[in-house]
Design a protein around this motif. Sequence first.
Motif, short mmCIF file in Angstrom:
data_model
loop_
_atom_site.label_atom_id
_atom_site.label_comp_id
_atom_site.label_asym_id
_atom_site.label_seq_id
_atom_site.Cartn_x
_atom_site.Cartn_y
_atom_site.Cartn_z
N TYR A 1 -11.69 -67.23 -43.93
CA TYR A 1 -12.94 -67.88 -44.37
C TYR A 1 -12.61 -69.14 -45.17
O TYR A 1 -13.25 -70.19 -44.99
N VAL B 1 -10.75 -62.92 -45.95
CA VAL B 1 -11.10 -63.93 -46.96
C VAL B 1 -10.31 -65.21 -46.71
O VAL B 1 -10.86 -66.32 -46.73
N ASP C 1 -19.49 -68.12 -51.69
CA ASP C 1 -19.75 -66.82 -51.04
C ASP C 1 -20.25 -65.79 -52.04
O ASP C 1 -20.76 -64.74 -51.64
N THR D 1 -14.71 -67.71 -53.28
CA THR D 1 -14.92 -66.38 -52.68
C THR D 1 -14.59 -65.30 -53.69
O THR D 1 -14.54 -64.12 -53.34
N HIS E 1 -21.84 -63.17 -49.67
CA HIS E 1 -20.73 -62.29 -50.07
C HIS E 1 -20.13 -61.59 -48.83
O HIS E 1 -20.06 -60.35 -48.76
N SER F 1 -17.20 -63.05 -47.12
CA SER F 1 -15.88 -63.57 -46.71
C SER F 1 -14.87 -62.45 -46.47
O SER F 1 -14.01 -62.55 -45.61
#
Length: 308
Positions: free
Chosen positions: A105, A102, A259, A233, A283, A285
């Motif tokens: 990202y 995450v 995300d 995220t 979805h 990340s």
Amino acid sequence: MARIVICEFMDERAVARLEAAHEVLYDPQLVGDATRLRAEAAKADALVVRNLTQVRGELLAALTRCKVVGRLGVGLDNIDVPACEAKGIKVIPATGANALSVAEYVIASTMLLLRGAFASSAAVAAGEWPRAALGNGRETAGQTLGIIGFGSIGQTTARLARGLGMQVIAYDAMLAPDAPLFAQAGVRHAGLDELISNADAVTLHVPLVDTTRGLFNAARIGQMKKGAVLINTSRGHIVDVAAVSAALRSGQLGGAAIDVFDVEPLPASAALQSCPNLLLTPHISGVSMQSNERVSFMIADKVMESLK
Ligand code: NAD
């Protein structure tokens, strides 16, 4: 030997580790068949889910012999944890195991959006040369990153951002302003309003709970520095995506990466398709080859430990 039902995708080597010791049903599509899932759940000593399975209501009622629910990820908003605990079912998240995915990202999308030059492939391939229009991008070093929620992912993101020379400010509702964690991470604590109005990029790393639902609405986006970028995220329902879209069109936001959504999969949206400087991802990340392996083995081992 216990029976373990895995109803969403899991690293197959971790599945094999479970199969070596227990009877396992591994069916990543099972989450899409509520009737069959309930029937299998009734026979399960352990259930392993990702984020699609709603462990509440009828499914929870069907878990009559289940001792443990393993969550292949960290958000627990798809699981009624108090109701599980009331039934004696232990809920185990994969704490920390996908934090790096995450955080990477967040950093990658922050750099892309601040620089603003990477959406030009179609124009360049078409023989246009939008150099003049793209010359105002920002370097990442020296910019201020505001992190809301300073847990596992927030702290990992701070470490990467500091490595790039960003100034990092952070807010966490559960941490006192003078909590040593902030200084140890090379981060300055800021109140929520101060963070929002001072950051060049804001990233959210909070769980979806009553106090975070609707946290980033039009008013909060309006408080941000003009041209700042926003990364979500964390979960849908925390950021108002319609307000993000309006702020991107007006120039209040310089870019956004989203995300996670109120409804997943996100239904087609013409407004989002034509929105400038918007990165949308499904979805993903927290999901990479490495994090899937870490998350899957962590949950396999913890579920087996709980079944002893
Ligand atoms: P974590 O529990 O380590 O950290 C969450 C932090 O948020 C905690 O420090 C907590 O004190 C803080 N917090 C709680 N309520 C708050 C509030 N109202 N305001 C500010 N801070 C608040 O969790 P984490 O591993 O860092 O993950 C954070 C969230 O990210 C998860 O709950 C999950 O929803 C989401 N997530 C998404 C993905 C993805 O693939 N998109 C992957 C992993 C996690």
